[in-house]
Design a protein around this motif. Structure first.
Motif, short mmCIF file in Angstrom:
data_model
loop_
_atom_site.label_atom_id
_atom_site.label_comp_id
_atom_site.label_asym_id
_atom_site.label_seq_id
_atom_site.Cartn_x
_atom_site.Cartn_y
_atom_site.Cartn_z
N GLU A 163 37.55 45.28 43.23
CA GLU A 163 38.67 46.33 42.80
C GLU A 163 39.91 46.22 43.65
O GLU A 163 40.85 47.68 42.53
N ARG A 166 41.92 44.24 40.75
CA ARG A 166 41.72 45.54 39.25
C ARG A 166 42.91 46.45 39.54
O ARG A 166 44.09 46.30 38.55
N LYS A 167 42.68 47.22 41.07
CA LYS A 167 43.83 48.02 41.22
C LYS A 167 45.20 47.19 41.67
O LYS A 167 46.56 48.02 40.64
N SER A 170 46.38 46.89 37.54
CA SER A 170 46.49 48.13 36.72
C SER A 170 47.24 48.18 35.39
O SER A 170 48.22 49.08 36.67
N TYR A 173 48.94 44.00 32.89
CA TYR A 173 48.72 42.89 33.10
C TYR A 173 49.63 41.94 32.41
O TYR A 173 50.54 40.67 32.57
#
Length: 262
Positions: A163, A166-167, A170, A173
């Protein structure tokens, strides 16, 4: 003599541009943590300088410590460095693919490791959410084993790490990947320019060898000169950056003292 001085100035400006791109890539990863920009620049300069001096990229451990303190969150600091390194490696792989196609003799254990590393990380990152949900549900339903709670705790640690990563990336990319690719293209251009100024033979195959030798201590003549050039210039950048960060910290502390007294 004048041409040599002008070439030296151009190299310094070129080097500054490369590391400006790399610095903003890292800043983009950590931007949501509201880091003071002056302190971030000082952190980038000193960690990059150490990485240039310490072999085998062991300076990345120091980077994790510095960014953990800077963000006030060890998870974010470690994940931020990991994300930055991954996208840097991803750009390397995309550059190495056509180079190895043109120069198959340049394929080494390091380049194979980089390809496998990137492929494994992408696969694990894509498959983790589904695997986590399945394993979490399965272990909760079948809790007869004494090790069930231990496995659940480790799954939660892994999920928290996922997580964090991912954060951090986000919605960013593509931009982070583009900046990574651009930084390596700029660095390749600088190497070709320095080789031309010094009269050292350097072609695409040599650039491929340069990339794959980064994780080793065996350096070519050009790489040795470029490493020393990088250390000297980064040290020069680091001194005013640290002075500015120290002045900024002193101003912040003075404001805190005045606010308490008021």
């Amino acid at each position: 003599m004048i041409k040599l001085v002008l070439a030296g100035i151009l190299c310094v400006v070129w080097f500054f541009l490369i590391h400006t791109v790399k610095m903003f890539r890292m800043y983009l990863v950590l931007v949501e943590n509201k880091i003071t920009f002056i302190r971030f620049v000082a952190a980038y300069c000193r960690t990059t300088l150490l990485n240039l001096i310490v072999p085998f990229k062991l300076g990345e451990i120091y980077r994790m410590i510095v960014y953990s303190r800077l963000t006030g969150n060890p998870g974010v600091g470690i994940a931020g460095v990991v994300v930055d390194r991954f996208f840097d490696t991803l750009a390397l792989v995309f550059i190495l693919l056509p180079l190895h196609a043109l120069y198959p003799s340049g394929i080494s254990a390091v380049s194979v490791f980089l390809f496998v590393f990137v492929a494994v990380v992408i696969f694990v990152f894509a498959m983790f959410p589904a695997a986590y949900k399945y394993l979490n549900k399965y272990i909760i339903i079948n809790r007869e084993s004494r090790n069930s709670m231990t496995v659940l705790r480790w799954l939660e640690v892994l999920n928290n790490g996922y997580e964090y990563v991912r954060k951090l990336v986000s919605g960013r990319y593509a931009l982070i990947a583009l900046m990574s690719f651009g930084a390596w293209v700029l660095e390749g251009g600088l190497l070709f320019f320095i080789a031309g100024v010094l009269g050292i033979p350097f072609d695409a195959g040599d650039f491929s060898d340069y990339i794959t030798s980064i994780l080793s201590t065996a350096h070519s003549e050009l790489q040795g000169k470029y490493t020393w050039f990088s250390i000297i210039v980064m040290a020069i950048f680091t001194v005013p950056a640290l002075a500015a960060a120290l002045a900024d910290r002193n101003r912040y502390r003075s404001k805190q003292v005045r606010s308490r007294e008021g």
